[in-house]
Design a protein around this motif. Structure first.
Motif, short mmCIF file in Angstrom:
data_model
loop_
_atom_site.label_atom_id
_atom_site.label_comp_id
_atom_site.label_asym_id
_atom_site.label_seq_id
_atom_site.Cartn_x
_atom_site.Cartn_y
_atom_site.Cartn_z
N LEU A 118 34.99 -48.61 -32.71
CA LEU A 118 35.93 -48.29 -31.62
C LEU A 118 35.23 -48.13 -30.29
O LEU A 118 35.87 -48.06 -29.25
CB LEU A 118 36.65 -46.97 -31.95
N VAL A 119 33.89 -48.06 -30.32
CA VAL A 119 33.12 -47.69 -29.12
C VAL A 119 32.42 -48.89 -28.51
O VAL A 119 31.79 -49.68 -29.22
CB VAL A 119 32.03 -46.63 -29.51
N GLN A 120 32.54 -49.03 -27.20
CA GLN A 120 31.69 -49.97 -26.45
C GLN A 120 30.94 -49.17 -25.39
O GLN A 120 31.52 -48.32 -24.73
CB GLN A 120 32.51 -51.08 -25.79
N VAL A 121 29.65 -49.47 -25.22
CA VAL A 121 28.83 -48.75 -24.25
C VAL A 121 28.58 -49.64 -23.03
O VAL A 121 28.39 -50.85 -23.15
CB VAL A 121 27.48 -48.31 -24.90
N GLY A 122 28.55 -49.00 -21.85
CA GLY A 122 28.49 -49.76 -20.59
C GLY A 122 27.12 -50.29 -20.19
O GLY A 122 26.70 -50.07 -19.06
N PHE A 123 26.47 -51.00 -21.10
CA PHE A 123 25.24 -51.70 -20.70
C PHE A 123 25.64 -53.05 -20.11
O PHE A 123 25.62 -54.07 -20.79
CB PHE A 123 24.30 -51.87 -21.90
N MET A 124 26.00 -53.02 -18.81
CA MET A 124 26.62 -54.20 -18.19
C MET A 124 25.68 -55.37 -18.01
O MET A 124 26.12 -56.50 -17.84
CB MET A 124 27.27 -53.81 -16.86
N ARG A 125 24.34 -55.10 -18.06
CA ARG A 125 23.43 -56.23 -17.86
C ARG A 125 23.64 -57.33 -18.89
O ARG A 125 23.36 -58.49 -18.63
CB ARG A 125 21.98 -55.76 -17.91
N ASP A 287 40.16 -57.37 -23.33
CA ASP A 287 40.59 -58.47 -24.21
C ASP A 287 40.48 -58.08 -25.68
O ASP A 287 41.38 -58.36 -26.47
CB ASP A 287 39.75 -59.73 -23.97
N THR A 288 39.38 -57.43 -26.05
CA THR A 288 39.22 -57.07 -27.47
C THR A 288 40.19 -55.95 -27.85
O THR A 288 40.71 -55.94 -28.96
CB THR A 288 37.77 -56.66 -27.83
N VAL A 289 40.45 -55.04 -26.91
CA VAL A 289 41.43 -53.98 -27.21
C VAL A 289 42.80 -54.60 -27.41
O VAL A 289 43.52 -54.27 -28.36
CB VAL A 289 41.47 -52.92 -26.07
N ARG A 290 43.15 -55.56 -26.55
CA ARG A 290 44.47 -56.21 -26.68
C ARG A 290 44.58 -56.97 -27.98
O ARG A 290 45.62 -57.03 -28.62
CB ARG A 290 44.70 -57.18 -25.52
N ALA A 291 43.46 -57.55 -28.39
CA ALA A 291 43.46 -58.33 -29.64
C ALA A 291 43.40 -57.43 -30.86
O ALA A 291 43.53 -57.88 -31.99
CB ALA A 291 42.28 -59.29 -29.63
N GLY A 292 43.16 -56.13 -30.64
CA GLY A 292 43.11 -55.19 -31.76
C GLY A 292 41.83 -55.31 -32.58
O GLY A 292 41.74 -54.75 -33.68
N GLY A 293 40.85 -56.01 -32.04
CA GLY A 293 39.61 -56.20 -32.82
C GLY A 293 38.52 -55.23 -32.40
O GLY A 293 38.73 -54.42 -31.51
N PRO A 294 37.35 -55.33 -33.05
CA PRO A 294 36.24 -54.48 -32.63
C PRO A 294 35.73 -54.95 -31.27
O PRO A 294 35.87 -56.13 -30.93
CB PRO A 294 35.18 -54.70 -33.72
N PRO A 295 35.13 -54.06 -30.49
CA PRO A 295 34.61 -54.48 -29.19
C PRO A 295 33.50 -55.51 -29.37
O PRO A 295 32.76 -55.48 -30.35
CB PRO A 295 34.07 -53.18 -28.59
N GLY A 296 33.39 -56.42 -28.40
CA GLY A 296 32.38 -57.47 -28.51
C GLY A 296 31.09 -57.11 -27.81
O GLY A 296 30.08 -57.80 -27.95
#
Ligand code: ISE
Length: 337
Positions: A118-125, A287-296
């Protein structure tokens, strides 16, 4: 439409809120919380119908909130991320995932117990086009097996509330994550070096700082961090492989050669340098939240591994010794990512 609740409406929170309204399709910020209620109220006035909640946990539990974005001060992240997992709501958490290895470990345990990511971390690089191009070169095999990386992370200046240790926990953390991601490997040891302190650096800061990072597979990564370079925000990366080298291209914009001189753009801040990356990470998350999938994007495991690395980096800095992080086993939940 994903209805998002944002916890933390400071500088980065406001930047994310703006992006969610302008550059990201399918998202709407409906709820806000900040430890400074007046700041949250003032941000809410720019949003159509967003409600301000008295606490982060109230916001997370609210039925109108489908997903949570945590951009509060790092030390506050853990309880918010745990509450979102308990509610089974997707949560995007700015780095650091949590303040210590132990706190990140509790988040891993909760996510494993929930049985899904459920978690995505903000490593934007990882979403920056230049870093992605570098990674593609490595994956293509065209420079052969990567052996070394030279990285530089030069900040023009640091905010007044910054501390010397934050050159590791707040700045080098990005380079440590990039090293793991580019080499698809884990960190085996870190040694820290502090040459003569720059005259502009505050008393007691390890500025400049060099981290020598040994990866488990044998590659070596050196990371130079400057906190007070003044001239601009300068991010470098060069990977040396068996058959060639690959270098991070400079930021977008033409390099002009004229009248015996070369001139090109240099970003003033990290917000400018990683503008496209911030857009791309939020788009992907929504997009992944809308798709109901795990974060990419970067997972809780990546957030945990980064915290293990920064803890080791701090220990190396303060002891002067080569420090071996204790990563532990990767839970199955994160194996297929
Ligand atoms: C800041 O917090 C960031 O995350 C930036 O990406 C980084 O370059 C900077 O050094 C940090 O202070």
């Amino acid at each position: 439409m994903v209805r998002i609740g944002v916890i933390g409406t400071g500088m980065i929170g406001q930047a994310h809120i703006r992006r969610l309204g302008t550059s990201v399709a399918g998202a709407r910020v409906v709820a806000l919380h900040d430890s400074d209620p007046e700041r949250a109220e003032s941000v809410a006035t720019s949003l159509d119908g967003a409600r301000v909640y008295p606490s982060g946990t109230d916001l997370i539990a609210a039925p109108e909130v489908d997903a949570v974005l945590v951009s509060s001060w790092g030390a506050t992240h853990e309880p918010y991320v745990l509450a979102a997992i308990a509610e089974r709501k997707p949560v995007f958490c700015e780095k650091p995932l949590a303040a210590t290895q132990q706190a990140c470990s509790r988040i891993l345990d909760a996510e494993v117990a929930a049985g899904r990511r459920l978690v995505q971390v903000g490593f934007m690089r990882r979403y920056d086009p230049h870093y992605r191009a570098l990674r593609e070169v490595l994956a293509s095999g065209s420079i052969g097996r990567p052996l070394l990386m030279h990285a530089a992370h030069r900040n023009p200046s640091m905010p007044t509330w910054f501390t010397g240790d934050m050159l590791i926990t707040d700045s080098a953390v990005h380079d440590l994550d990039v090293a793991r991601w580019l080499f698809a490997d884990e960190i085996a040891a870190i040694t820290a070096y502090t040459p003569t302190r720059a005259a502009r650096a505050p008393e007691g800061w390890p500025d400049p700082l060099v981290l020598l990072v040994e990866l488990a597979g044998g590659a070596l990564v050196d990371i130079e961090v400057l906190g007070n370079a003044r001239f601009g925000y300068d991010i470098r990366g060069e990977v040396v492989g068996e058959d060639g080298t690959a270098e991070l291209s400079e930021s977008a914009g033409a390099v002009v050669k004229r009248a015996g001189a070369v001139r090109g753009p240099l970003p003033a801040t990290w917000l400018e340098r990683f503008d496209a990356a911030f857009d791309a990470e939020l788009r992907d998350w929504v997009d992944t939240v809308r798709a109901g999938g795990p974060p990419g994007g970067p997972s809780a495991w990546d957030g945990y591994a980064a915290a293990v690395a920064t803890d080791a980096g701090l220990a190396a800095l303060h002891s002067g010794a080569r420090t071996v992080p204790e990563l532990g086993d990767k839970p199955d939940l994160y194996r297929a990512q």
